[in-house]
Enzyme design. Structure first.
Site, PDB file in Angstrom:
ATOM      1  N   LYS A 169     -23.763 -18.798 -43.009  1.00 49.97           N
ATOM      2  CA  LYS A 169     -24.656 -17.641 -42.838  1.00 49.97           C
ATOM      3  C   LYS A 169     -23.921 -16.516 -42.130  1.00 49.97           C
ATOM      4  O   LYS A 169     -22.923 -16.724 -41.440  1.00 49.97           O
ATOM      5  CB  LYS A 169     -25.920 -18.028 -42.056  1.00 49.97           C
TER       6      LYS A 169
ATOM      7  N   PRO B  74     -15.219 -21.846 -41.574  1.00 51.94           N
ATOM      8  CA  PRO B  74     -14.417 -21.918 -40.345  1.00 51.94           C
ATOM      9  C   PRO B  74     -15.188 -22.585 -39.208  1.00 51.94           C
ATOM     10  O   PRO B  74     -16.408 -22.447 -39.095  1.00 51.94           O
ATOM     11  CB  PRO B  74     -14.124 -20.450 -40.026  1.00 51.94           C
ATOM     12  N   VAL B  75     -14.462 -23.314 -38.363  1.00 49.16           N
ATOM     13  CA  VAL B  75     -15.061 -24.044 -37.243  1.00 49.16           C
ATOM     14  C   VAL B  75     -15.271 -23.095 -36.062  1.00 49.16           C
ATOM     15  O   VAL B  75     -14.396 -22.288 -35.732  1.00 49.16           O
ATOM     16  CB  VAL B  75     -14.154 -25.224 -36.829  1.00 49.16           C
ATOM     17  N   ALA B  76     -16.449 -23.207 -35.408  1.00 61.64           N
ATOM     18  CA  ALA B  76     -16.777 -22.387 -34.227  1.00 61.64           C
ATOM     19  C   ALA B  76     -16.521 -20.913 -34.509  1.00 61.64           C
ATOM     20  O   ALA B  76     -15.864 -20.219 -33.746  1.00 61.64           O
ATOM     21  CB  ALA B  76     -15.966 -22.849 -33.014  1.00 61.64           C
TER      22      ALA B  76
ATOM     23  N   GLY C  77     -19.101 -18.541 -35.700  1.00 58.58           N
ATOM     24  CA  GLY C  77     -20.243 -17.648 -35.756  1.00 58.58           C
ATOM     25  C   GLY C  77     -20.889 -17.590 -37.119  1.00 58.58           C
ATOM     26  O   GLY C  77     -21.616 -16.641 -37.427  1.00 58.58           O
TER      27      GLY C  77
ATOM     28  N   ALA D 296     -22.544 -20.496 -38.431  1.00 57.67           N
ATOM     29  CA  ALA D 296     -23.483 -21.623 -38.459  1.00 57.67           C
ATOM     30  C   ALA D 296     -22.945 -22.820 -39.227  1.00 57.67           C
ATOM     31  O   ALA D 296     -23.708 -23.562 -39.839  1.00 57.67           O
ATOM     32  CB  ALA D 296     -24.845 -21.202 -39.021  1.00 57.67           C
ATOM     33  N   GLY D 297     -21.633 -23.048 -39.170  1.00 61.11           N
ATOM     34  CA  GLY D 297     -21.056 -24.174 -39.882  1.00 61.11           C
ATOM     35  C   GLY D 297     -21.635 -25.508 -39.448  1.00 61.11           C
ATOM     36  O   GLY D 297     -22.013 -26.337 -40.284  1.00 61.11           O
ATOM     37  N   GLY D 298     -21.726 -25.728 -38.140  1.00 60.54           N
ATOM     38  CA  GLY D 298     -22.299 -26.985 -37.652  1.00 60.54           C
ATOM     39  C   GLY D 298     -23.766 -27.117 -37.985  1.00 60.54           C
ATOM     40  O   GLY D 298     -24.241 -28.205 -38.349  1.00 60.54           O
TER      41      GLY D 298
ATOM     42  N   ASP E   9     -30.370 -22.540 -35.321  1.00 56.44           N
ATOM     43  CA  ASP E   9     -30.048 -22.103 -36.683  1.00 56.44           C
ATOM     44  C   ASP E   9     -30.369 -23.149 -37.743  1.00 56.44           C
ATOM     45  O   ASP E   9     -30.389 -22.830 -38.935  1.00 56.44           O
ATOM     46  CB  ASP E   9     -28.553 -21.765 -36.785  1.00 56.44           C
TER      47      ASP E   9
END
Length: 334
Positions: free
Chosen positions: A17, A129-131, A133, A135-137, A171
């Site tokens: 997102k 991409p990790v961390a 911004g 909302a990957g996790g 999120d």
């Protein structure tokens, strides 16, 4: 929890997102921040693959409805854990607790697990991409809920899944459905927003690793700014009319200053996007990923080519897209 007749593998694509608008209204009594934000999912996806393992007896016997082992593997590198601190395992655990199933999460991929005990193996194919911004996790957690609801034959329904998602993070409820939404409160209270057009973005991943969202909010608090009074009206109008130039004029992110205070070099990246012709460049959410809005796909491709040498990864993406998409089939090798 019905196992017979359910697939042995479910795959779910999990879209990232972007925040088109993010205003911090102040700090709540519970310590969280009061937000107004406009969110869209983009066509940059992770993939969640969930498999049910063990002997057929273990998978189908009624005892399997009272016991389940969990394991997680991924290709995201050493900074992403596979134990209970990962939001994917937390999503699976919360779902099992709702189903009344005893569970055991392995702290590492458990290839030598006893086949007499049913096991759900979750594989994360990481592209967001990790961390960053984006909302990957959270989108991985949402996709996990959808995948396991299907894999385990839980059939909880949208409302129950939404309530479960709300336990996992602000999120995650939005990531269950995707599209375009206006979110308030901590970001978990969402309302659908009409978007009449496709927008095109250049997503730039900076060198130097990710940024912790809590760290960015702490940096924001240290700036001691008054509550933001900016409203998302221009963004909402631009989404209704499909006007990228109007959207560019309304894009806003109160966390950008905090992210830049932690990573000052991001300012050069923003300037490179502007110089390359982006209608607007900003930090995505809590950063450090940068996004540039383009007039159309051809314009986005041109911007991406001009800035590619300055970033570790550059993607051209479109928004909005829907939420997680499900495919299911027979047991396959992953």
């Amino acid at each position: 929890m019905t196992l017979e007749g359910t697939p042995l593998e479910v795959r779910v694509s999990a879209p990232a997102k972007v925040n088109l608008f993010l205003a911090v209204r102040g700090t709540r009594p519970d310590g969280y921040h009061e937000l107004t934000t406009v969110l869209q999912t983009v066509d940059l996806h992770d993939e969640i693959r969930a498999r049910l393992l063990g002997t057929p007896w273990a998978r189908q016997h009624p005892a399997a409805r009272q016991l389940m082992r969990l394991s997680l593997r991924h290709d995201a590198g050493p900074d992403v854990p596979v134990d209970r601190s990962n939001l994917i395992i937390q999503a699976a655990t919360v779902l099992l607790e709702q189903l009344g199933v005893t569970h055991d999460a392995c702290d590492e991929p458990c290839d030598d697990a006893d086949d007499r005990v049913p096991r759900t193996e979750i594989t994360l194919v990481k592209r967001i991409p990790v961390a960053a911004g984006m909302a990957g996790g959270s989108t991985d957690a949402a996709a996990t809920l959808i995948a396991l609801d299907r894999l385990w034959g839980a059939e909880l329904g949208p409302e129950a899944l939404h309530a479960t998602a709300a336990q996992l993070g602000a999120d995650v409820p939005f990531c269950l459905t995707g599209g375009t939404a206006l979110a308030t409160g901590t970001g978990a209270d969402t309302a659908r927003v009409l978007a009449r057009a496709t927008f095109h973005w250049v997503v730039c991943v900076a060198d130097g690793g990710g940024l912790s969202t809590p760290a960015v909010y702490r940096a924001y608090d240290e700036l001691d700014l008054p509550p933001s009074l900016v409203e998302p009206d221009v963004v909402l109008q631009a989404l209704r009319t499909g006007d990228p130039t109007l959207l560019a004029s309304g894009i806003h992110n109160d966390l950008e200053a905090a992210a830049l205070s932690l990573r000052p070099e991001l300012a050069d990246g923003l300037e490179s996007l502007r110089s390359a012709g982006a209608l607007r460049a900003t930090v995505s959410g809590s950063g450090p990923t940068l996004i540039g809005l383009a007039a159309d796909r051809e314009h986005a491709d041109a911007i991406a080519e001009r800035v590619s040498s300055g970033f570790s990864r550059v993607h051209v993406v479109s928004s909005p897209v829907g939420g997680p998409r499900v495919t299911e089939g027979q047991l396959q090798s992953v």
